[in-house]
Design a protein around this motif. Structure first.
Motif, PDB file in Angstrom:
ATOM      1  N   ARG A 138       0.850  -1.275  -0.036  1.00  0.00           N
ATOM      2  CA  ARG A 138       0.068  -0.153   0.074  1.00  0.00           C
ATOM      3  C   ARG A 138       0.898   1.382  -0.127  1.00  0.00           C
ATOM      4  NH1 ARG A 138      -5.329   0.735   1.739  1.00  0.00           N
ATOM      5  NH2 ARG A 138      -5.445  -1.236   2.338  1.00  0.00           N
ATOM      6  N   ASN A 139       1.936   1.251   0.989  1.00  0.00           N
ATOM      7  CA  ASN A 139       2.709   2.496   0.793  1.00  0.00           C
ATOM      8  C   ASN A 139       3.728   2.530  -0.530  1.00  0.00           C
ATOM      9  OD1 ASN A 139       2.205   2.745   3.579  1.00  0.00           O
ATOM     10  ND2 ASN A 139       4.181   1.660   4.202  1.00  0.00           N
ATOM     11  N   PHE A 140       3.692   1.363  -1.209  1.00  0.00           N
ATOM     12  CA  PHE A 140       4.648   1.413  -2.439  1.00  0.00           C
ATOM     13  C   PHE A 140       3.659   2.148  -3.553  1.00  0.00           C
ATOM     14  CE2 PHE A 140       4.498  -0.898  -6.494  1.00  0.00           C
ATOM     15  CZ  PHE A 140       5.689  -0.526  -6.994  1.00  0.00           C
ATOM     16  N   LEU A 141       2.513   1.669  -3.471  1.00  0.00           N
ATOM     17  CA  LEU A 141       1.377   2.265  -4.525  1.00  0.00           C
ATOM     18  C   LEU A 141       1.348   3.822  -4.534  1.00  0.00           C
ATOM     19  CD1 LEU A 141      -1.800  -0.070  -4.567  1.00  0.00           C
ATOM     20  CD2 LEU A 141      -0.112   0.785  -6.313  1.00  0.00           C
ATOM     21  N   GLU A 142       1.286   4.391  -2.862  1.00  0.00           N
ATOM     22  CA  GLU A 142       1.499   5.734  -3.139  1.00  0.00           C
ATOM     23  C   GLU A 142       2.627   6.327  -3.566  1.00  0.00           C
ATOM     24  OE1 GLU A 142       0.768   9.246   0.537  1.00  0.00           O
ATOM     25  OE2 GLU A 142       0.237   7.039   0.881  1.00  0.00           O
ATOM     26  N   LEU A 143       3.599   5.806  -3.094  1.00  0.00           N
ATOM     27  CA  LEU A 143       4.855   6.268  -3.720  1.00  0.00           C
ATOM     28  C   LEU A 143       5.106   6.135  -5.162  1.00  0.00           C
ATOM     29  CD1 LEU A 143       7.559   7.511  -2.498  1.00  0.00           C
ATOM     30  CD2 LEU A 143       8.514   5.066  -2.444  1.00  0.00           C
ATOM     31  N   ALA A 144       4.591   5.007  -5.552  1.00  0.00           N
ATOM     32  CA  ALA A 144       4.767   4.928  -7.245  1.00  0.00           C
ATOM     33  C   ALA A 144       3.944   5.895  -7.765  1.00  0.00           C
ATOM     34  CB  ALA A 144       4.172   3.621  -7.662  1.00  0.00           C
ATOM     35  N   ALA A 145       2.650   6.478  -7.448  1.00  0.00           N
ATOM     36  CA  ALA A 145       1.965   7.572  -7.860  1.00  0.00           C
ATOM     37  C   ALA A 145       2.541   8.824  -7.592  1.00  0.00           C
ATOM     38  CB  ALA A 145       0.521   7.664  -7.321  1.00  0.00           C
ATOM     39  N   ILE A 146       3.341   9.032  -6.525  1.00  0.00           N
ATOM     40  CA  ILE A 146       3.921  10.299  -6.254  1.00  0.00           C
ATOM     41  C   ILE A 146       5.169  10.352  -7.190  1.00  0.00           C
ATOM     42  CG2 ILE A 146       5.261  11.603  -4.574  1.00  0.00           C
ATOM     43  CD1 ILE A 146       3.301  10.351  -2.400  1.00  0.00           C
TER      44      ILE A 146
ATOM     45  N   ASP B 221      11.940   3.481   1.621  1.00  0.00           N
ATOM     46  CA  ASP B 221      10.838   4.255   2.031  1.00  0.00           C
ATOM     47  C   ASP B 221       9.716   3.269   2.377  1.00  0.00           C
ATOM     48  OD1 ASP B 221      12.097   6.643   1.489  1.00  0.00           O
ATOM     49  OD2 ASP B 221      11.364   7.140  -0.178  1.00  0.00           O
ATOM     50  N   CYS B 222       9.754   1.832   1.687  1.00  0.00           N
ATOM     51  CA  CYS B 222       8.664   0.945   1.903  1.00  0.00           C
ATOM     52  C   CYS B 222       8.964  -0.188   2.653  1.00  0.00           C
ATOM     53  CB  CYS B 222       8.321   0.264   0.816  1.00  0.00           C
ATOM     54  SG  CYS B 222       7.629   1.424  -0.610  1.00  0.00           S
ATOM     55  N   GLY B 223      10.128   0.053   3.384  1.00  0.00           N
ATOM     56  CA  GLY B 223      10.660  -0.899   4.379  1.00  0.00           C
ATOM     57  C   GLY B 223      10.753  -2.561   3.712  1.00  0.00           C
ATOM     58  N   VAL B 224      11.206  -2.468   2.667  1.00  0.00           N
ATOM     59  CA  VAL B 224      11.268  -3.787   2.136  1.00  0.00           C
ATOM     60  C   VAL B 224      12.701  -3.798   1.312  1.00  0.00           C
ATOM     61  CG1 VAL B 224       9.016  -4.215   1.810  1.00  0.00           C
ATOM     62  CG2 VAL B 224      10.140  -3.076  -0.196  1.00  0.00           C
ATOM     63  N   ASP B 225      13.108  -4.874   0.955  1.00  0.00           N
ATOM     64  CA  ASP B 225      14.382  -5.143  -0.267  1.00  0.00           C
ATOM     65  C   ASP B 225      14.081  -4.698  -1.417  1.00  0.00           C
ATOM     66  OD1 ASP B 225      13.445  -7.665  -1.360  1.00  0.00           O
ATOM     67  OD2 ASP B 225      13.939  -8.612   0.403  1.00  0.00           O
ATOM     68  N   GLU B 226      15.182  -4.275  -2.290  1.00  0.00           N
ATOM     69  CA  GLU B 226      15.151  -4.143  -3.723  1.00  0.00           C
ATOM     70  C   GLU B 226      14.390  -5.178  -4.386  1.00  0.00           C
ATOM     71  OE1 GLU B 226      18.287  -2.198  -5.632  1.00  0.00           O
ATOM     72  OE2 GLU B 226      18.959  -1.330  -3.871  1.00  0.00           O
TER      73      GLU B 226
ATOM     74  N   ASN C  95       5.441   8.796 -10.231  1.00  0.00           N
ATOM     75  CA  ASN C  95       4.926   8.399 -11.432  1.00  0.00           C
ATOM     76  C   ASN C  95       5.834   9.238 -12.662  1.00  0.00           C
ATOM     77  OD1 ASN C  95       2.923   7.384 -13.267  1.00  0.00           O
ATOM     78  ND2 ASN C  95       2.939   9.809 -13.849  1.00  0.00           N
ATOM     79  N   ALA C  96       6.135   8.629 -13.513  1.00  0.00           N
ATOM     80  CA  ALA C  96       6.962   9.178 -14.602  1.00  0.00           C
ATOM     81  C   ALA C  96       8.270   9.669 -14.332  1.00  0.00           C
ATOM     82  CB  ALA C  96       6.062  10.544 -15.254  1.00  0.00           C
ATOM     83  N   GLN C  97       8.912   9.267 -13.417  1.00  0.00           N
ATOM     84  CA  GLN C  97      10.309   9.422 -12.988  1.00  0.00           C
ATOM     85  C   GLN C  97      10.895   8.216 -12.857  1.00  0.00           C
ATOM     86  OE1 GLN C  97      10.810  12.022  -9.546  1.00  0.00           O
ATOM     87  NE2 GLN C  97       8.695  12.649  -9.645  1.00  0.00           N
ATOM     88  N   ILE C  98      12.452   8.279 -12.889  1.00  0.00           N
ATOM     89  CA  ILE C  98      13.313   7.329 -13.199  1.00  0.00           C
ATOM     90  C   ILE C  98      13.348   6.312 -12.061  1.00  0.00           C
ATOM     91  CG2 ILE C  98      15.576   6.417 -13.609  1.00  0.00           C
ATOM     92  CD1 ILE C  98      16.097   9.151 -15.148  1.00  0.00           C
ATOM     93  N   ILE C  99      12.881   5.297 -11.940  1.00  0.00           N
ATOM     94  CA  ILE C  99      12.679   4.253 -10.836  1.00  0.00           C
ATOM     95  C   ILE C  99      14.245   4.382 -10.109  1.00  0.00           C
ATOM     96  CG2 ILE C  99      12.263   1.973  -9.964  1.00  0.00           C
ATOM     97  CD1 ILE C  99      10.661   1.742 -12.579  1.00  0.00           C
ATOM     98  N   ASN C 100      14.127   4.490  -8.845  1.00  0.00           N
ATOM     99  CA  ASN C 100      15.265   4.348  -7.822  1.00  0.00           C
ATOM    100  C   ASN C 100      14.940   3.359  -7.062  1.00  0.00           C
ATOM    101  OD1 ASN C 100      16.995   4.625  -5.927  1.00  0.00           O
ATOM    102  ND2 ASN C 100      17.309   6.808  -6.020  1.00  0.00           N
ATOM    103  N   TYR C 101      15.419   2.237  -7.302  1.00  0.00           N
ATOM    104  CA  TYR C 101      14.781   0.908  -6.495  1.00  0.00           C
ATOM    105  C   TYR C 101      15.392   1.027  -5.030  1.00  0.00           C
ATOM    106  CZ  TYR C 101      13.392  -1.125 -10.841  1.00  0.00           C
ATOM    107  OH  TYR C 101      12.772  -1.358 -12.034  1.00  0.00           O
ATOM    108  N   SER C 102      16.476   1.484  -4.707  1.00  0.00           N
ATOM    109  CA  SER C 102      16.985   1.326  -3.473  1.00  0.00           C
ATOM    110  C   SER C 102      16.128   2.352  -2.598  1.00  0.00           C
ATOM    111  CB  SER C 102      18.532   1.927  -3.349  1.00  0.00           C
ATOM    112  OG  SER C 102      18.723   3.173  -3.858  1.00  0.00           O
ATOM    113  N   LYS C 103      15.949   3.470  -3.011  1.00  0.00           N
ATOM    114  CA  LYS C 103      15.037   4.703  -2.313  1.00  0.00           C
ATOM    115  C   LYS C 103      13.644   3.863  -2.188  1.00  0.00           C
ATOM    116  CE  LYS C 103      13.778   9.331  -2.188  1.00  0.00           C
ATOM    117  NZ  LYS C 103      12.561   9.130  -1.469  1.00  0.00           N
TER     118      LYS C 103
END
Length: 387
Positions: free
Chosen positions: A191-199, A213-218, A201-209
């Protein structure tokens, strides 16, 4: 009822994939009315339960249909991913040329996960997206599209009802596409990931960030993005490079499939987009790229879409590769007056890409040309791209 650009086959079995609410069932009802086709709706709990427990019962129904005097030759199965085991039965009856099947799905992930028989090329694949500006025709409004997206039901609602619908849509996606299909074990990080993915959106994916922010591994973040793609909630835009090997070393951007859903997931539905603001410009760029992506797939064009980011941090919004000898570089700006300085900067970036036409798309209705760059209103630009 909106006219759709997608033309479905009436002679060969097919899958029709698309996110929830894009109008798959409505389109199929138009092409295959219920009095002319045998319909199986797996969204109905009783039918899903029946076929999940006894997938062979589909064969019984089909054999009974064959015995009828005026039997139906098309079978529509809505949301086939609910019971992947049915594909074995479908395969048999297609192979024996007894029926044609139209099968919809809002997720390919469960079919892949179950290693379901994808009919070994015996069924075509189509995709349906939210409405594009050509389908909306005279009813299209850019301001409306940027605020609420273009899902068919959302388009016809009042602003207040539309916001309720979009919030509910996001909750239903979590409940029915993710939780009930057991795509993930823990709901809160996703759920946290979905919100962050929307915020983001259209930016280069920074997997480590994302992971931090989501409290999971890459690896989990990679899986989350795969879930979004497989449940048709978005797509990746890869970086451009003449070398395919070097493209694969760089991170993609991720675009959610609808602006209204993006705003709902990011908690920005109540935010008014003001022309000339940064948020308006981001939404406009998202909109134009979605329009092009939808038309490329709807018209079944074998084009590649990518973006370019230089070492200096300068960017070309979209590169369309029709073939290795024909490319189009796009700069997308929401301004109603073309800025010649921006055009010149874009031209310097794009001039080093071989075999490339340069288009600057904006809301300026006056066509202009600066050097090798054609400046067009976005509608005229899209028309030219697909001419």
């Amino acid at each position: 009822m909106f006219p759709r650009e997608l033309t479905l086959s009436t002679t060969r079995s097919f899958f029709l994939f698309g996110a929830r609410g894009t109008g798959k069932s409505t389109l199929l009802e138009r092409v295959f009315p219920k009095h002319d086709a045998l319909w199986i709706d797996l969204l109905a709990p009783d039918q899903e339960s029946r076929f999940a427990l006894h997938p062979e019962s589909l064969a019984v129904i089909l054999d009974e249909e064959i015995m009828r005097k005026n039997r139906k030759k098309w079978v529509v199965i809505d949301e086939i991913q609910k019971v992947p085991a049915l594909l074995g039965v479908v395969h048999k009856y297609i192979r024996e040329k007894k029926f044609n099947f139209a099968m919809t799905g809002s997720s390919a992930r469960k079919l892949k996960r179950a290693q379901a028989d994808m009919l070994a090329g015996r069924a075509s694949l189509f995709e349906l997206f939210p409405l594009n500006h050509l389908e909306l025709d005279d009813g299209f409004s850019l301001e409306k599209a940027l605020h609420r997206g273009t899902l068919p039901e959302a388009w016809e609602l009042t602003p207040e009802e539309c916001n309720r619908y979009l919030r509910s849509y996001c909750n239903v996606y979590l409940k029915e596409e993710v939780i009930s299909e057991q795509l993930i074990r823990k709901i809160m990080p996703f759920r946290n990931f979905l919100e962050l993915a929307a915020i983001q959106n259209a930016q280069i994916i920074n997997y480590s960030k994302f992971a931090k922010d989501c409290g999971v591994d890459e690896n989990t973040v990679h899986t989350y993005f795969e879930i979004l793609s497989d449940t048709l909630l978005g797509f990746e835009l890869q970086p451009f490079h003449l070398s395919i090997r070097k493209r694969q070393r760089r991170n993609s951007k991720f675009y959610l499939f609808d602006i209204g859903v993006t705003r709902a997931l990011s908690g920005r539905l109540d935010e008014k987009l003001v022309p000339h603001s940064g948020s308006y410009g981001f939404a406009f760029e998202h909109f134009v790229i979605l329009e092009i992506h939808r038309l490329v797939h709807t018209r079944e064009l074998d084009w590649k879409l990518s973006y370019l980011l230089t070492k200096d941090g300068n960017e070309i919004d979209l590169i369309i590769e029709k073939n290795p000898q024909k490319r189009i570089a796009l700069e997308i700006k929401s301004n109603d007056k073309v800025d010649e300085a921006r055009v010149s900067s874009f031209a310097r970036l794009a001039q080093d890409i071989p075999h490339t036409e340069m288009l600057f798309l904006s809301c300026d209705k006056t066509p202009m040309r600066f050097g090798k760059v054609s400046c067009l209103h976005w509608k005229e630009g899209i028309k030219r791209i697909f001419a």
